[in-house]
Design a protein around this motif. Sequence first.
Motif, PDB file in Angstrom:
ATOM      1  N   ASN A   1       0.875  -1.293  -0.042  1.00  0.00           N
ATOM      2  CA  ASN A   1      -0.306   0.088  -0.033  1.00  0.00           C
ATOM      3  C   ASN A   1       0.887   1.352   0.070  1.00  0.00           C
ATOM      4  N   LEU A   2       1.047   2.095  -1.137  1.00  0.00           N
ATOM      5  CA  LEU A   2       1.999   3.072  -1.168  1.00  0.00           C
ATOM      6  C   LEU A   2       1.288   4.394  -1.456  1.00  0.00           C
ATOM      7  N   ILE A   3       1.426   5.360  -0.696  1.00  0.00           N
ATOM      8  CA  ILE A   3       0.728   6.636  -0.597  1.00  0.00           C
ATOM      9  C   ILE A   3       2.017   7.759  -0.905  1.00  0.00           C
ATOM     10  N   TRP A   4       1.918   8.166  -1.912  1.00  0.00           N
ATOM     11  CA  TRP A   4       2.939   9.032  -2.351  1.00  0.00           C
ATOM     12  C   TRP A   4       2.675  10.534  -2.348  1.00  0.00           C
ATOM     13  N   PRO A   5       3.499  11.395  -1.875  1.00  0.00           N
ATOM     14  CA  PRO A   5       3.213  12.863  -1.832  1.00  0.00           C
ATOM     15  C   PRO A   5       2.902  13.668  -2.887  1.00  0.00           C
ATOM     16  N   LYS A   6       3.736  13.110  -4.151  1.00  0.00           N
ATOM     17  CA  LYS A   6       3.646  13.719  -5.163  1.00  0.00           C
ATOM     18  C   LYS A   6       3.248  12.942  -6.542  1.00  0.00           C
ATOM     19  N   ARG A   7       2.762  13.612  -7.532  1.00  0.00           N
ATOM     20  CA  ARG A   7       2.514  12.815  -8.678  1.00  0.00           C
ATOM     21  C   ARG A   7       2.884  13.705 -10.088  1.00  0.00           C
ATOM     22  N   ARG A   8       2.739  12.916 -11.268  1.00  0.00           N
ATOM     23  CA  ARG A   8       3.382  13.761 -12.580  1.00  0.00           C
ATOM     24  C   ARG A   8       2.038  14.389 -12.791  1.00  0.00           C
ATOM     25  N   GLU A   9       0.948  13.939 -12.850  1.00  0.00           N
ATOM     26  CA  GLU A   9      -0.188  14.628 -13.213  1.00  0.00           C
ATOM     27  C   GLU A   9      -0.702  15.829 -12.307  1.00  0.00           C
ATOM     28  N   PRO A  10      -1.445  16.831 -12.945  1.00  0.00           N
ATOM     29  CA  PRO A  10      -1.953  17.824 -12.252  1.00  0.00           C
ATOM     30  C   PRO A  10      -2.987  17.326 -11.260  1.00  0.00           C
ATOM     31  N   VAL A  11      -3.248  17.776 -10.203  1.00  0.00           N
ATOM     32  CA  VAL A  11      -2.380  18.769  -9.331  1.00  0.00           C
ATOM     33  C   VAL A  11      -1.280  17.821  -8.805  1.00  0.00           C
ATOM     34  N   GLU A  12       0.184  18.070  -9.133  1.00  0.00           N
ATOM     35  CA  GLU A  12       1.211  17.408  -8.753  1.00  0.00           C
ATOM     36  C   GLU A  12       1.068  17.155  -7.216  1.00  0.00           C
ATOM     37  N   THR A  13       0.942  18.070  -6.226  1.00  0.00           N
ATOM     38  CA  THR A  13       1.193  18.189  -4.887  1.00  0.00           C
ATOM     39  C   THR A  13       0.112  17.174  -4.200  1.00  0.00           C
ATOM     40  N   ASN A  14      -0.942  16.748  -5.067  1.00  0.00           N
ATOM     41  CA  ASN A  14      -2.190  16.172  -4.378  1.00  0.00           C
ATOM     42  C   ASN A  14      -1.546  14.717  -4.103  1.00  0.00           C
ATOM     43  N   GLY A  15      -0.451  14.289  -4.759  1.00  0.00           N
ATOM     44  CA  GLY A  15      -0.431  12.834  -4.671  1.00  0.00           C
ATOM     45  C   GLY A  15      -0.926  11.855  -5.198  1.00  0.00           C
ATOM     46  N   CYS A  16      -0.818  10.433  -4.876  1.00  0.00           N
ATOM     47  CA  CYS A  16      -1.362   9.365  -5.141  1.00  0.00           C
ATOM     48  C   CYS A  16      -1.203   8.315  -4.293  1.00  0.00           C
ATOM     49  N   HIS A  17      -2.219   7.400  -4.602  1.00  0.00           N
ATOM     50  CA  HIS A  17      -2.347   6.003  -3.753  1.00  0.00           C
ATOM     51  C   HIS A  17      -2.340   4.913  -4.645  1.00  0.00           C
ATOM     52  N   HIS A  18      -1.209   4.078  -4.529  1.00  0.00           N
ATOM     53  CA  HIS A  18      -0.979   2.743  -5.322  1.00  0.00           C
ATOM     54  C   HIS A  18      -1.292   1.615  -4.509  1.00  0.00           C
ATOM     55  N   LEU A  19      -1.961   0.653  -4.982  1.00  0.00           N
ATOM     56  CA  LEU A  19      -1.810  -0.785  -4.335  1.00  0.00           C
ATOM     57  C   LEU A  19      -0.949  -1.548  -5.351  1.00  0.00           C
ATOM     58  N   LEU A  20       0.185  -1.909  -5.009  1.00  0.00           N
ATOM     59  CA  LEU A  20       1.185  -2.208  -5.667  1.00  0.00           C
ATOM     60  C   LEU A  20       1.208  -3.942  -5.481  1.00  0.00           C
ATOM     61  N   ILE A  21       1.232  -4.796  -6.445  1.00  0.00           N
ATOM     62  CA  ILE A  21       1.290  -6.094  -6.398  1.00  0.00           C
ATOM     63  C   ILE A  21       2.538  -6.442  -6.931  1.00  0.00           C
ATOM     64  N   ALA A  22       3.528  -6.749  -6.235  1.00  0.00           N
ATOM     65  CA  ALA A  22       4.821  -6.888  -6.629  1.00  0.00           C
ATOM     66  C   ALA A  22       5.259  -8.463  -7.310  1.00  0.00           C
ATOM     67  N   HIS A  23       5.859  -8.576  -8.285  1.00  0.00           N
ATOM     68  CA  HIS A  23       6.125  -9.743  -8.957  1.00  0.00           C
ATOM     69  C   HIS A  23       7.720  -9.771  -9.143  1.00  0.00           C
ATOM     70  N   MET A  24       8.289 -11.263  -9.439  1.00  0.00           N
ATOM     71  CA  MET A  24       9.654 -11.395  -9.546  1.00  0.00           C
ATOM     72  C   MET A  24       9.837 -12.088 -10.695  1.00  0.00           C
ATOM     73  N   ILE A  25      10.723 -12.103 -11.484  1.00  0.00           N
ATOM     74  CA  ILE A  25      11.462 -12.944 -12.570  1.00  0.00           C
ATOM     75  C   ILE A  25      12.876 -12.987 -12.449  1.00  0.00           C
ATOM     76  N   GLU A  26      13.190 -14.286 -12.550  1.00  0.00           N
ATOM     77  CA  GLU A  26      14.800 -14.459 -12.831  1.00  0.00           C
ATOM     78  C   GLU A  26      15.153 -14.862 -14.244  1.00  0.00           C
ATOM     79  N   ILE A  27      16.086 -13.948 -14.633  1.00  0.00           N
ATOM     80  CA  ILE A  27      16.561 -14.284 -16.277  1.00  0.00           C
ATOM     81  C   ILE A  27      17.545 -14.742 -16.302  1.00  0.00           C
ATOM     82  N   ASP A  28      17.772 -15.436 -17.342  1.00  0.00           N
ATOM     83  CA  ASP A  28      19.158 -16.093 -17.770  1.00  0.00           C
ATOM     84  C   ASP A  28      20.215 -15.232 -18.597  1.00  0.00           C
ATOM     85  N   ASP A  29      21.274 -15.441 -18.936  1.00  0.00           N
ATOM     86  CA  ASP A  29      22.383 -14.659 -19.526  1.00  0.00           C
ATOM     87  C   ASP A  29      21.909 -14.098 -20.940  1.00  0.00           C
ATOM     88  N   ASP A  30      21.088 -14.981 -21.662  1.00  0.00           N
ATOM     89  CA  ASP A  30      20.680 -14.889 -23.105  1.00  0.00           C
ATOM     90  C   ASP A  30      19.618 -13.632 -22.950  1.00  0.00           C
TER      91      ASP A  30
END
Length: 161
Positions: free
Chosen positions: A88-117
């Motif tokens: 649960n990520l609550i950010w104080p700033k965002r790119r879109e107007p109004v920047e100082t309103n911030g934004c709230h993201h529910l981030l679902i994290a994933h992982m991948i392991e990659i090989d040399d190729d």
Amino acid sequence: MRPYKLTDEEYGKVLDNVVVGCVDVVVLHKNKILLEQRKVHPIKGEWWIFGGRILIGEELNQTAQRSVLRELGLKAAKDRFINFGTFNLIWPKRREPVETNGCHHLLIAHMIEIDDDEKQVVDSFLSKKHLQTKWHDLAENDYFLKEINSMINLINTSRKS
């Protein structure tokens, strides 16, 4: 169903009213994690992993798959992505107007392991995009990486069980 492309102003209004679902992907290669230095808010200037918003009708692994193809040029089967946490990520700033309103993201994290190729594919793709990226050693003393490293250790421990 094809999503409607919102203007920055419209999306700013959405951000004022809803929590946005995102999938970010930890890309690993030989005990290193791929990071990008963000050019825009919510965490402009910080090193972060790759990802994006979940589109309507998309499974989480499909979002991870789409994101690494778009951002890294890597074609990976969706069953290779391991979901390892929700944040649960609550950010104080965002790119879109109004920047100082911030934004709230529910981030679902994933992982991948990659090989040399696959690493060669990713590195070649990124060299053409002129992004500030680096393969960061997981052992370095950094709070963000310590958190990711502890989550990865938990995943690896549970996979061995």
